[in-house]
Enzyme design. Structure first.
Site, short mmCIF file in Angstrom:
data_model
loop_
_atom_site.label_atom_id
_atom_site.label_comp_id
_atom_site.label_asym_id
_atom_site.label_seq_id
_atom_site.Cartn_x
_atom_site.Cartn_y
_atom_site.Cartn_z
N ASP A 87 0.61 -1.09 0.34
CA ASP A 87 0.49 0.28 -0.07
C ASP A 87 0.79 1.62 0.19
OD1 ASP A 87 -2.93 -0.20 1.23
OD2 ASP A 87 -1.74 2.13 1.35
N ILE A 88 0.90 2.19 -0.97
CA ILE A 88 0.96 3.07 -1.24
C ILE A 88 0.88 3.97 0.39
CG2 ILE A 88 -0.73 5.17 -1.86
CD1 ILE A 88 1.34 5.81 -3.30
N ASN A 97 -12.76 -3.63 2.07
CA ASN A 97 -13.86 -2.57 2.72
C ASN A 97 -15.64 -2.62 1.34
OD1 ASN A 97 -12.72 -1.19 4.67
ND2 ASN A 97 -10.88 -0.14 3.12
N GLY A 156 -15.27 2.55 3.74
CA GLY A 156 -13.85 3.48 3.28
C GLY A 156 -13.78 2.75 2.35
N GLN A 157 -14.54 2.73 1.17
CA GLN A 157 -13.21 1.62 0.26
C GLN A 157 -13.22 3.62 -0.35
OE1 GLN A 157 -16.01 -1.00 -2.81
NE2 GLN A 157 -14.09 -1.13 -4.03
N HIS A 209 -9.80 -5.73 -3.16
CA HIS A 209 -9.32 -5.88 -2.41
C HIS A 209 -8.55 -5.88 -1.22
CE1 HIS A 209 -9.99 -1.47 -2.60
NE2 HIS A 209 -9.17 -1.33 -1.39
P1 AMP Z 1 -9.65 1.66 -0.32
O1 AMP Z 1 -10.11 2.55 0.88
O2 AMP Z 1 -10.42 0.15 0.81
O3 AMP Z 1 -10.26 1.48 -1.41
O4 AMP Z 1 -7.96 1.06 0.10
C1 AMP Z 1 -7.50 1.76 -1.55
C2 AMP Z 1 -6.40 1.59 -0.70
O5 AMP Z 1 -5.39 1.89 -1.83
C3 AMP Z 1 -5.27 2.68 0.07
O6 AMP Z 1 -5.22 2.45 0.75
C4 AMP Z 1 -4.56 3.46 -0.52
O7 AMP Z 1 -3.04 3.89 -0.03
C5 AMP Z 1 -4.10 2.63 -1.16
N1 AMP Z 1 -3.55 3.05 -2.41
C6 AMP Z 1 -4.36 4.52 -3.43
N2 AMP Z 1 -2.59 4.07 -4.37
C7 AMP Z 1 -2.42 3.37 -4.57
C8 AMP Z 1 -0.99 3.35 -5.22
N3 AMP Z 1 -0.69 3.71 -6.58
N4 AMP Z 1 -0.29 1.85 -4.51
C9 AMP Z 1 -0.92 1.62 -3.89
N5 AMP Z 1 -1.26 1.77 -2.96
C10 AMP Z 1 -2.42 2.44 -3.07
#
Ligand code: AMP
Length: 118
Positions: A34-35, A91, A97-98, A104
């Site tokens: 995760d970023i 989520n 919270g998605q 994922h």
């Molecule tokens: P959600 O809020 O459950 O949809 O999770 C989305 C996740 O994606 C969040 O934890 C973000 O930090 C992560 N995210 C968004 N953009 C990227 C990216 N380019 N590379 C890796 N993780 C990311």
């Protein structure tokens, strides 16, 4: 049901159009860090199949969902957090919270988790 936007960020990562920190890939799933990590280990595990949210899963995806969870289990062991413990989160939609609308699993560990989640 949600429309699938093929230009969401995880679709772009799967197509290797934007970079990620890859952890694992096979014919059905990919995993990358995760970023914006919320724990020392924070890995995202995504199906290659374009599925927007948990609401869009069907009975034919049962094996895929099992494979996603077993991949999380395998990566938890590899990250050294299997025995200390970890959390798997999915989520769904805005209220859950998605923020990225490609299904994922979050694999979180390496610190004490709390309940209830925020
Ligand atoms: P959600 O809020 O459950 O949809 O999770 C989305 C996740 O994606 C969040 O934890 C973000 O930090 C992560 N995210 C968004 N953009 C990227 C990216 N380019 N590379 C890796 N993780 C990311």
């Amino acid at each position: 049901m949600s429309a699938y936007d093929k230009n969401n960020v995880f679709a772009k990562i799967l197509r290797k159009e934007i970079p990620a920190a890859p952890i694992y890939e096979d014919d059905r799933v990919a995993a990358f860090r995760d970023i914006s990590p919320q724990a020392p280990t924070h890995i995202l595990i995504v199906p290659k199949k374009p599925i927007a949210t948990p609401n869009d899963l069907t009975a034919e995806d049962a094996g895929l969902v099992g494979h996603l969870v077993l991949t999380a289990q395998k990566l938890a062991a590899e990250e050294g957090i299997a025995e200390s413990g970890y959390r798997i989160v999915i989520n769904c939609n805005a209220g859950g919270g998605q923020s990225v609308f490609h299904l994922h699993l979050h694999l979180l560990g390496g610190r004490q988790m709390h309940w209830p989640p925020g």
